[in-house]
Design an enzyme around this catalytic site. Structure first.
Site, PDB file in Angstrom:
ATOM      1  CE  LYS A 163      31.636  40.277  80.821  1.00  0.00           C
ATOM      2  NZ  LYS A 163      31.645  40.956  81.894  1.00  0.00           N
ATOM      3  CG  ASP A 200      30.460  43.628  79.771  1.00  0.00           C
ATOM      4  OD1 ASP A 200      30.736  43.606  81.178  1.00  0.00           O
ATOM      5  OD2 ASP A 200      31.386  44.000  78.928  1.00  0.00           O
TER       6      ASP A 200
HETATM    7  P1  NDP Z   1      28.052  50.216  78.081  1.00  0.00           P
HETATM    8  O1  NDP Z   1      28.035  49.888  76.712  1.00  0.00           O
HETATM    9  O2  NDP Z   1      26.999  51.125  78.490  1.00  0.00           O
HETATM   10  O3  NDP Z   1      29.191  52.017  77.906  1.00  0.00           O
HETATM   11  C1  NDP Z   1      30.311  51.674  77.476  1.00  0.00           C
HETATM   12  C2  NDP Z   1      31.024  52.984  77.448  1.00  0.00           C
HETATM   13  O4  NDP Z   1      32.442  52.857  77.251  1.00  0.00           O
HETATM   14  C3  NDP Z   1      30.573  53.917  76.348  1.00  0.00           C
HETATM   15  O5  NDP Z   1      30.586  55.138  76.659  1.00  0.00           O
HETATM   16  C4  NDP Z   1      31.514  53.546  75.411  1.00  0.00           C
HETATM   17  O6  NDP Z   1      31.564  54.549  74.154  1.00  0.00           O
HETATM   18  C5  NDP Z   1      32.636  53.391  76.098  1.00  0.00           C
HETATM   19  N1  NDP Z   1      33.748  52.535  75.449  1.00  0.00           N
HETATM   20  C6  NDP Z   1      33.509  51.221  74.910  1.00  0.00           C
HETATM   21  N2  NDP Z   1      34.365  50.491  74.457  1.00  0.00           N
HETATM   22  C7  NDP Z   1      35.312  51.584  74.091  1.00  0.00           C
HETATM   23  C8  NDP Z   1      36.349  51.649  73.720  1.00  0.00           C
HETATM   24  N3  NDP Z   1      37.047  50.418  73.101  1.00  0.00           N
HETATM   25  N4  NDP Z   1      37.142  52.578  73.655  1.00  0.00           N
HETATM   26  C9  NDP Z   1      36.817  53.841  74.291  1.00  0.00           C
HETATM   27  N5  NDP Z   1      35.506  53.946  74.894  1.00  0.00           N
HETATM   28  C10 NDP Z   1      35.067  52.773  74.855  1.00  0.00           C
HETATM   29  O7  NDP Z   1      28.794  49.512  78.803  1.00  0.00           O
HETATM   30  P2  NDP Z   1      28.909  49.450  80.483  1.00  0.00           P
HETATM   31  O8  NDP Z   1      28.701  50.808  81.213  1.00  0.00           O
HETATM   32  O9  NDP Z   1      27.857  48.291  80.840  1.00  0.00           O
HETATM   33  O10 NDP Z   1      30.359  48.914  80.944  1.00  0.00           O
HETATM   34  C11 NDP Z   1      31.522  49.562  80.759  1.00  0.00           C
HETATM   35  C12 NDP Z   1      32.749  48.982  81.591  1.00  0.00           C
HETATM   36  O11 NDP Z   1      32.241  48.513  82.995  1.00  0.00           O
HETATM   37  C13 NDP Z   1      32.862  47.622  81.010  1.00  0.00           C
HETATM   38  O12 NDP Z   1      34.364  47.266  81.132  1.00  0.00           O
HETATM   39  C14 NDP Z   1      32.142  46.591  81.511  1.00  0.00           C
HETATM   40  O13 NDP Z   1      32.973  45.219  81.268  1.00  0.00           O
HETATM   41  C15 NDP Z   1      32.456  46.891  82.967  1.00  0.00           C
HETATM   42  N6  NDP Z   1      31.214  46.497  83.726  1.00  0.00           N
HETATM   43  C16 NDP Z   1      29.893  46.703  83.410  1.00  0.00           C
HETATM   44  C17 NDP Z   1      28.772  46.146  84.361  1.00  0.00           C
HETATM   45  C18 NDP Z   1      27.624  46.158  84.059  1.00  0.00           C
HETATM   46  O14 NDP Z   1      26.778  45.720  84.914  1.00  0.00           O
HETATM   47  N7  NDP Z   1      27.146  46.746  82.970  1.00  0.00           N
HETATM   48  C19 NDP Z   1      29.247  45.524  85.606  1.00  0.00           C
HETATM   49  C20 NDP Z   1      30.745  45.402  85.897  1.00  0.00           C
HETATM   50  C21 NDP Z   1      31.501  45.894  85.066  1.00  0.00           C
HETATM   51  P3  NDP Z   1      30.611  54.771  73.092  1.00  0.00           P
HETATM   52  O15 NDP Z   1      29.369  55.319  73.363  1.00  0.00           O
HETATM   53  O16 NDP Z   1      31.302  55.533  72.312  1.00  0.00           O
HETATM   54  O17 NDP Z   1      30.336  53.254  72.532  1.00  0.00           O
HETATM   55  O1  2IT Z   2      31.432  42.527  84.327  1.00  0.00           O
HETATM   56  C1  2IT Z   2      30.467  42.327  85.138  1.00  0.00           C
HETATM   57  O2  2IT Z   2      30.305  42.095  86.111  1.00  0.00           O
HETATM   58  C2  2IT Z   2      29.019  42.341  84.340  1.00  0.00           C
HETATM   59  N1  2IT Z   2      29.070  42.726  83.069  1.00  0.00           N
HETATM   60  C3  2IT Z   2      27.799  42.149  85.013  1.00  0.00           C
HETATM   61  C4  2IT Z   2      27.560  40.505  85.055  1.00  0.00           C
HETATM   62  C5  2IT Z   2      26.273  40.118  85.472  1.00  0.00           C
HETATM   63  O3  2IT Z   2      26.068  38.971  85.431  1.00  0.00           O
HETATM   64  O4  2IT Z   2      25.611  40.859  85.960  1.00  0.00           O
END
Ligand code: NDP
Ligand code: 2IT
Length: 446
Positions: free
Chosen positions: A124, A164
């Site tokens: 990461k 992420d």
């Molecule tokens: P995005 O940046 O697209 O969205 C994140 C969302 O969460 C936004 O709505 C954001 O609000 C909110 N957010 C982020 N940080 C905080 C915080 N500290 N407090 C409150 N709200 C918060 O990220 P993703 O959707 O990609 O990721 C969301 C989660 O999923 C994370 O935990 C990530 O690690 C996990 N994840 C992501 C994957 C991927 O493929 N993208 C795969 C597996 C897991 P705002 O818009 O106000 O910033």
């Molecule tokens: O937390 C996760 O699994 C991700 N943000 C996606 C990682 C990836 O390599 O697609």
């Protein structure tokens, strides 16, 4: 191995890293018995080599903002473990990013990637840079400065980053572009790329869709139909908005969406028009949910609130960030009749909340199982890049569904208790651990 002793040692050697300690504690509690039934593991001190990352890069990222001011951020990449494949895991840009958070995420990623059945190690990276309010050119300059430092450590068979929090297709495009310029190679060194330069169809949807597929597998174990179920979703980013879309396609009611400013509540479920607007507002316009009532006054907006105590729901899908659901929230969910929690985010529930869920014997899927569809589809993107072929959306979706069913089956295999209850935390941790441990044993002390 005694979990308490290993943890005490890690806390002493790596103080002030609470998220890292939390993630390690959960895994060690699950695997202690399995580990101790293999004395050869302990003779090779496997546990420390599994908990401590292979290496960590940290660097200053200097860039120039639109007003000509020089800005400095910190950049990191944690390469946790490459026992079963090249380092693989996302990059996070958020003001809260620090080494504790990235170490927990890289540790979790190692087990998650093992569960996907594909050959990927765990990593990461990220920066305390916040994309919020930055212009396109500022984002581009930052991404280039970040990769100028990191590119030598990356490569299609070395370490393959992706998105992420705060990193989506735009940021991956700028980072991959700069990587390609420095390395003089067009390879699959990133995933989540645009469709015109090696991206995979369905990768944007994969984490949210995959979580819904995992949920369907869990519900099937109790003969529950998802149609008409009331679901609380948190977040409004990549994972949350595609979760919302798939849930609605499946006939469920999405009651909430949230961002860091507050929560939107739709008491009877979002309409298609409202959901489309939220998708556009957050994913395309990068706006705030506080703007939603201007367009749909019938929707409630609760500033500074998370969803969990605002509605009574059947299912919760936390999809924003770590530790966004605490013990009070968990109790409120249980009191309201919630019978399933499937985590889109990484470690969104605190340890106390997880304890309440498993004690109540509800269906509870930890992120490393439920959200693994994202990285699994990254693995499918790597496979397509190696073949120099592109698969159809149907093919990728079909593979994703099978992978989620396979992960579910692994959780049941290793997590089912004598009374029939499936402890998905235990199942996911043991299944993920076994494959990595076997590979580490076979490869000697590295
Ligand atoms: P995005 O940046 O697209 O969205 C994140 C969302 O969460 C936004 O709505 C954001 O609000 C909110 N957010 C982020 N940080 C905080 C915080 N500290 N407090 C409150 N709200 C918060 O990220 P993703 O959707 O990609 O990721 C969301 C989660 O999923 C994370 O935990 C990530 O690690 C996990 N994840 C992501 C994957 C991927 O493929 N993208 C795969 C597996 C897991 P705002 O818009 O106000 O910033
Ligand atoms: O937390 C996760 O699994 C991700 N943000 C996606 C990682 C990836 O390599 O697609």
């Amino acid at each position: 191995m005694k979990t308490t002793e290993v943890l005490a040692d890690l806390r002493r050697r790596f103080p002030n890293e609470p998220e890292y300690h939390q993630a390690v504690e959960e895994v060690l509690n699950s695997i202690e018995d399995v580990y101790n039934s293999h004395p050869e593991y302990d003779r090779m001190n496997l546990i420390e080599r599994l908990c401590i990352p292979d290496r960590i890069f940290s660097f200053r990222v200097s860039w120039v903002d639109d007003s000509g001011k020089v800005r400095n951020n910190m950049g990191y990449r944690v390469q946790h473990c490459n026992a079963i494949g090249p380092y693989k895991g996302g990059i996070r840009f958020h003001s809260s990013v620090n080494l504790s958070i990235l170490k927990f995420l890289a540790f979790e990623q190692t087990f998650k990637n093992s569960l996907t059945t594909l050959a990927m190690g765990g990593a990461k990276g990220g920066s305390d840079f916040s994309p919020r309010g930055k212009s396109n050119m500022e984002i581009m300059r930052f991404c280039q400065a970040f990769i100028a430092e990191l590119w030598r450590q990356l490569g299609a068979d070395t370490d393959v980053p992706a998105g992420d929090i705060g990193v989506g297709a735009r940021e991956v495009g700028y980072m991959y572009g700069y990587y390609k310029k420095m390395a003089r190679e067009f390879t699959g060194a990133f995933t989540g790329k645009g469709m015109s330069f090696g991206g995979s169809l369905m990768r944007p949807e994969a984490t949210g869709y995959g979580n819904c597929y995992f949920l369907l597998n869990m519900l099937a174990t109790r003969g529950i139909d998802i149609a008409g179920k009331r679901v609380a979703v948190s977040g409004a980013g990549n994972v949350a908005t595609y979760t919302m879309r798939k849930l609605m396609e499946l006939g469920a009611k999405v009651l909430t969406m949230s961002d860091s400013g507050g929560t939107i509540v739709a008491r009877e479920g979002l309409t298609q028009e409202q959901a489309d607007y939220i998708f556009e507002l957050k994913n395309v316009m990068r706006g705030r949910l506080s703007e939603v009532p201007d367009r749909f006054p019938e929707l409630e907006y609760h500033p500074d609130c998370r969803p969990w105590q605002l509605v009574k729901c059947d299912i919760a899908m936390p999809s924003a960030t770590q530790n966004e659901l605490d013990a009070d929230d968990a109790q409120a969910l249980l009191d309201g009749g919630c019978f399933a929690v499937s985590e889109g985010a990484n470690m969104p529930s605190t340890a106390d909340a997880v304890h309440l869920f498993t004690k109540a014997r509800i269906l509870y899927a930890p992120g490393k199982a439920a959200n693994a569809g994202g990285v699994a589809t990254s693995g499918l993107e790597m496979a397509q890049n190696s073949q120099k072929l592109t698969w159809t959306a149907e093919e990728v979706d079909h593979k994703l569904r099978n992978i989620m069913a396979d992960i579910h089956a692994q959780c049941v295999k290793y997590g089912q208790e004598e009374n029939g209850y499936v402890n998905y935390v235990r199942g996911a941790n043991i299944a993920g651990f076994k494959k990595v441990a076997d590979a580490m044993m076979a490869q000697g002390v590295l």
